[in-house]
Design an enzyme around this catalytic site. Structure first.
Site, PDB file in Angstrom:
ATOM      1  N   ASP A  41       0.839  -1.203   0.000  1.00 23.51           N
ATOM      2  CA  ASP A  41       0.000   0.000   0.000  1.00 23.51           C
ATOM      3  C   ASP A  41       0.871   1.249   0.000  1.00 23.51           C
ATOM      4  O   ASP A  41       0.659   2.182  -0.776  1.00 23.51           O
ATOM      5  CB  ASP A  41      -0.870   0.050   1.271  1.00 23.51           C
ATOM      6  CG  ASP A  41      -2.169  -0.684   1.070  1.00 23.51           C
ATOM      7  OD1 ASP A  41      -2.427  -1.095  -0.083  1.00 23.51           O
ATOM      8  OD2 ASP A  41      -2.911  -0.842   2.051  1.00 23.51           O
ATOM      9  N   ASP A  44       2.623   1.684  -3.359  1.00 21.15           N
ATOM     10  CA  ASP A  44       1.710   2.168  -4.401  1.00 21.15           C
ATOM     11  C   ASP A  44       1.383   3.648  -4.192  1.00 21.15           C
ATOM     12  O   ASP A  44       1.350   4.435  -5.128  1.00 21.15           O
ATOM     13  CB  ASP A  44       0.410   1.347  -4.411  1.00 21.15           C
ATOM     14  CG  ASP A  44       0.620  -0.034  -5.022  1.00 21.15           C
ATOM     15  OD1 ASP A  44       1.636  -0.229  -5.722  1.00 21.15           O
ATOM     16  OD2 ASP A  44      -0.222  -0.918  -4.778  1.00 21.15           O
ATOM     17  N   SER A  87       4.456  -5.041 -17.446  1.00 21.60           N
ATOM     18  CA  SER A  87       3.687  -4.879 -16.208  1.00 21.60           C
ATOM     19  C   SER A  87       2.215  -4.691 -16.571  1.00 21.60           C
ATOM     20  O   SER A  87       1.854  -4.762 -17.748  1.00 21.60           O
ATOM     21  CB  SER A  87       4.134  -3.630 -15.461  1.00 21.60           C
ATOM     22  OG  SER A  87       5.433  -3.759 -15.003  1.00 21.60           O
ATOM     23  N   LYS A 120      -5.267 -11.996  -9.961  1.00 17.79           N
ATOM     24  CA  LYS A 120      -3.878 -11.578 -10.128  1.00 17.79           C
ATOM     25  C   LYS A 120      -3.087 -12.309  -9.049  1.00 17.79           C
ATOM     26  O   LYS A 120      -3.244 -12.050  -7.857  1.00 17.79           O
ATOM     27  CB  LYS A 120      -3.753 -10.059  -9.972  1.00 17.79           C
ATOM     28  CG  LYS A 120      -2.340  -9.561 -10.234  1.00 17.79           C
ATOM     29  CD  LYS A 120      -2.323  -8.042 -10.309  1.00 17.79           C
ATOM     30  CE  LYS A 120      -0.990  -7.497 -10.750  1.00 17.79           C
ATOM     31  NZ  LYS A 120       0.123  -7.838  -9.890  1.00 17.79           N
ATOM     32  N   LYS A 325      -6.517  -3.650  -8.189  1.00 17.31           N
ATOM     33  CA  LYS A 325      -5.781  -4.035  -6.986  1.00 17.31           C
ATOM     34  C   LYS A 325      -6.703  -4.221  -5.778  1.00 17.31           C
ATOM     35  O   LYS A 325      -7.653  -3.466  -5.583  1.00 17.31           O
ATOM     36  CB  LYS A 325      -4.731  -2.964  -6.646  1.00 17.31           C
ATOM     37  CG  LYS A 325      -3.645  -2.843  -7.683  1.00 17.31           C
ATOM     38  CD  LYS A 325      -2.631  -3.958  -7.581  1.00 17.31           C
ATOM     39  CE  LYS A 325      -1.515  -3.532  -6.677  1.00 17.31           C
ATOM     40  NZ  LYS A 325      -0.282  -4.212  -6.782  1.00 17.31           N
ATOM     41  N   CYS A 419      10.139 -21.297  32.879  1.00 18.08           N
ATOM     42  CA  CYS A 419       8.975 -21.707  32.086  1.00 18.08           C
ATOM     43  C   CYS A 419       7.758 -20.881  32.488  1.00 18.08           C
ATOM     44  O   CYS A 419       7.412 -20.828  33.675  1.00 18.08           O
ATOM     45  CB  CYS A 419       8.695 -23.195  32.303  1.00 18.08           C
ATOM     46  SG  CYS A 419       7.119 -23.698  31.606  1.00 18.08           S
ATOM     47  N   CYS A 422       5.037 -23.428  34.337  1.00 18.92           N
ATOM     48  CA  CYS A 422       5.223 -24.082  35.635  1.00 18.92           C
ATOM     49  C   CYS A 422       6.321 -23.453  36.477  1.00 18.92           C
ATOM     50  O   CYS A 422       6.501 -23.816  37.635  1.00 18.92           O
ATOM     51  CB  CYS A 422       5.513 -25.564  35.432  1.00 18.92           C
ATOM     52  SG  CYS A 422       7.144 -25.849  34.717  1.00 18.92           S
TER      53      CYS A 422
END
Ligand code: IVH
Length: 700
Positions: A41, A44, A87, A120, A325, A419, A422
């Site tokens: 995004d 573009d 393209s 696409k 798109k 951990c 436990c």
């Protein structure tokens, strides 16, 4: 409906020059290593901003500008393309689509006869050259005029056969990508090899296509979207192909044995009106999240060769096609925390807590972070802006921090000292940290899994009951269940005579579950229900499985070279538990098992069988791929999906969850939805639960 996104406003020449630099760097990273500091995004938006500035100030356009160039001008190669690999121009919504169609029709001086609408595919463009029907060369797109020779990948790409059905000379163009499943497998392989994973399926495909000397092989998938005869070829077949509508070319490509999107829910279609085009765009957009492969838009093409010819090309893209798109599946958000959880097998896994971000139709707040080594390798910090990826079946994952967005307030990620479940120590000897107590740490989870409906199916053993048994010290693992006495059980709170008898009877019944279920109950890392069935059917007995080395385990369908050693190591760890199960008299063989006909292992051939059913040729579903959908009734009513799959496999068939051309039979019950429609459209045989029960009755 998808809105047109904004573009980056560039106020002056300095901002423009900086934007050009940022975009060319991002394009170089994207087309090179397959990673980029900008999500799609943002890229573009930036390029649209650059284009807008250039329209206003044509005298100031920089030669390095990414506009008007294939792949943003980022890459080159040394194998010239016979016809340039161009393209596509983009549109971002219905209005822009209508504007584009109108301008195309003005150029043609008439309406477009018909449109072809297809997904696409989000992978890498490739040209596959066939000579006399044989695949001879693979070339990447490169800068559009010349690409890189990647013929070494021949044989690793599903859907791109070494030989076509006809002995034709043709160039096929399409997209090489990783399906969600191939991506998970590739990440597991890389993880086992050097502890790292791939950022997303696209970059995994890019890296894999170029990799020549990796010690492991990752599978790729090809989807064709075009076929070109050599420009100098004027044979009858070449002339015919040039004149075919795009939709018919694609049907021909599929007939040649090459994968196209035809057998997917987003198959290419022909549309006559723009409304039909838009409806298909919306259908594909709606299917996107469910697809097992990534798409980043919809390609709309003039279907007829004549329309295409008349529309022609610009320097960068055909005028007869456009990419519509879809919103990006990769976005930048903030890493606000890291949670640590100990899983059923004792593995301690980090999980990213994110500032919520919308990706592929859902809001993502958590994402996979793999392991400590991975966090360190990526240099992640709390408060970082991170690239997050989620598409279709792929589990959301954090890719990388966007270092240039750091404010200085980021904090190191704190790794657990003990951990988190436990409080015991952590075994840090492997990249995957584990609680030193292993499975015992999350005994409640591993026992709960073992007694579940698809494993040992012990009724009356809910989580609180298991906890009670653990607290009383009566069990430490699920094998201990088989040694419980009624005296012991009666000492427990809320445990009367009837519940004690019922529980002991349920435990007794569990002893006769087939090996596939018992094996699944072990919860071996990297094996689920269907893999457990495959292992049990391959070896026939627990003795044979335990005697197998990694190479022998690898002979099981779907078991790769990285998973096999894990299974072997897990079985060593689980040996005391398995010994206890054997001592308790739990079934350790697979009913109906026969040694594999094709070069099984010696171990498997020695294994015992408890067969009552004859050879494989007598099994009613041999060679058939069967899918089940809707609710079952009659004799099959009580069966879970897993039990249905077990039944199919007992009867010699393969169970599958999705309908394709390769499906032999669909068992469709009440409320069957899209799978039934798809089977109908593919002419797959459909039977109801009753008819299916008649077919496989002997195996119920
Ligand atoms: S047709 C002349 N069809 O998108 C270019 N391309 O952004 C004709 N792509 O380079 C390309 N799916 O790698 C076409 N169904 C599809 C496609 C597709 C993905 C890729 C292709 C192309 C890029 C352009």
């Amino acid at each position: 409906m998808i809105d047109a996104p904004p573009h980056t406003e560039l106020s002056d020449q300095a901002a423009y020059a900086a934007a050009v630099q940022l975009a060319t760097d991002a394009a170089a990273a994207y087309y090179g290593q397959g990673d980029s500091s900008l999500d799609d995004d943002a890229y573009d938006q930036l390029v649209r901003g650059i284009a807008a500035y250039e329209r206003e100030h044509p005298e100031h356009v920089l030669p390095s500008s990414p506009t008007g160039k294939v792949a943003g001008g980022a890459v080159t190669g040394d194998v010239p393309h016979t016809v340039p690999m161009l393209s596509l121009d983009n549109v971002f919504g219905p209005e822009e689509l209508a504007d584009w169609a109108a301008s195309l029709e003005r150029r043609l001086g008439r309406g477009v006869t018909s449109w072809s609408v297809e997904p696409k595919l989000d992978g890498l463009a490739i040209s596959a050259r066939y000579r006399g029907g044989r695949l001879v060369q693979l070339v990447t797109r490169g800068d559009g005029t010349a690409g890189e020779d990647v013929s070494h990948a021949i044989g690793t790409i599903v859907g791109l056969p070494g030989r076509l059905a006809d002995a034709v000379t043709v160039e096929l163009r399409g997209e090489v990508m990783m399906t969600a499943e191939q991506f998970e497998q590739a990440c597991a392989k890389r993880q086992a090899h050097d502890g790292s994973t791939f950022a997303n399926p696209r970059s995994a495909a890019a890296g894999t296509l170029r990799a020549q000397d990796r010690p492991y092989t990752c599978e790729l998938t090809f989807f064709g979207y075009g076929a070109l005869p050599d420009p100098g070829d004027d044979s009858e077949q070449a002339v015919r192909l040039r004149e075919l509508p795009h939709s018919e070319i694609m049907a021909w490509v599929a007939e040649q044995g090459v994968r196209t999107t035809a057998d997917t829910p987003v198959a290419g279609i022909v549309a006559v009106t723009l409304d039909e085009v838009q409806a298909r765009v919306e259908h594909i957009a709606a299917e996107r999240a469910e697809l097992p492969f990534g798409i980043d838009g919809i390609v709309i093409k003039c279907d007829l060769a004549g329309d295409q010819r008349q529309a022609g090309f610009s320097s960068r893209a055909p005028r007869w096609a456009i990419a519509y798109k879809l919103p990006a599946v990769e976005k930048i958000t903030k890493l606000v925390g890291v949670e640590w959880n100990t899983g059923r097998t004792g593995v301690i896994a980090p999980r990213a807590v994110l500032e919520p971000v919308e990706l592929d139709g859902s809001v993502v707040t958590y994402a996979t972070l793999h392991n400590v080594a991975d966090i360190t390798r990526r240099g992640l910090m709390l408060g970082d802006s991170v690239v997050v990826y989620k598409a279709g079946d792929v589990i959301p994952r954090v890719e990388s921090p966007v270092v240039h967005l750091r404010s200085g307030a980021e904090q190191p990620i704190v790794f657990p000292e003990v951990c988190p479940s436990c409080g015991d120590a952590i075994d840090r000897s492997q990249e995957r940290w584990r609680c030193v107590r292993g499975r015992a740490c999350r005994a409640i989870a591993s026992i709960g899994y073992a007694v579940g409906r698809d494993q040992l199916d012990i009724e009356g053993l809910a989580g609180n009951r298991i906890q009670q048994l653990l607290d009383a010290g009566l069990i430490a693992d699920f094998a201990d269940l088989f040694f419980l006495t009624s005296e012991q059980l009666l000492t427990l709170e809320r445990m009367g005579r009837t519940s004690t008898d019922n529980l002991l009877a349920a435990i007794e019944r569990a002893k006769s579950r087939p090996l596939s279920r018992v094996f699944c109950a072990l919860g071996v890392r990297g094996t689920g229900r269907s893999m457990s069935r495959r292992i049990a059917r391959h070896f026939g007995s627990m003795d044979a499985i335990r005697a197998a080395d990694a190479e022998a385990i690898q002979a099981v369908e779907g078991m790769g070279p990285e998973k096999a050693p894990v299974v072997v190591a897990e079985l060593v760890e689980l040996a005391p538990l398995i010994d206890k199960l054997v001592a308790a008299g739990v079934t350790m063989t697979e009913p109906g098992w026969r040694p594999p006909v094709v070069s099984g292992t010696d171990v498997a051939l020695d294994a015992q069988t408890t067969s009552e059913v004859g050879g494989t040729s007598e099994l009613p579903l041999v060679g058939m791929s069967v899918v089940v959908t809707g609710s079952m009734s009659g004799a099959l009513e009580a069966l879970t999906r897993n039990q249905m799959n077990e039944l199919i496999e007992r009867a010699g068939g393969k169970s599958s969850s999705s309908v394709s051309k390769r499906t032999s039979l669909l068992v469709a019950g009440e409320n069957a939805g899209s799978k039934r429609a798809k089977a109908e459209s593919l002419d797959v045989r459909i039977v109801g639960p009753e008819e299916f029960a008649d077919l496989v009755g002997a195996f119920l």
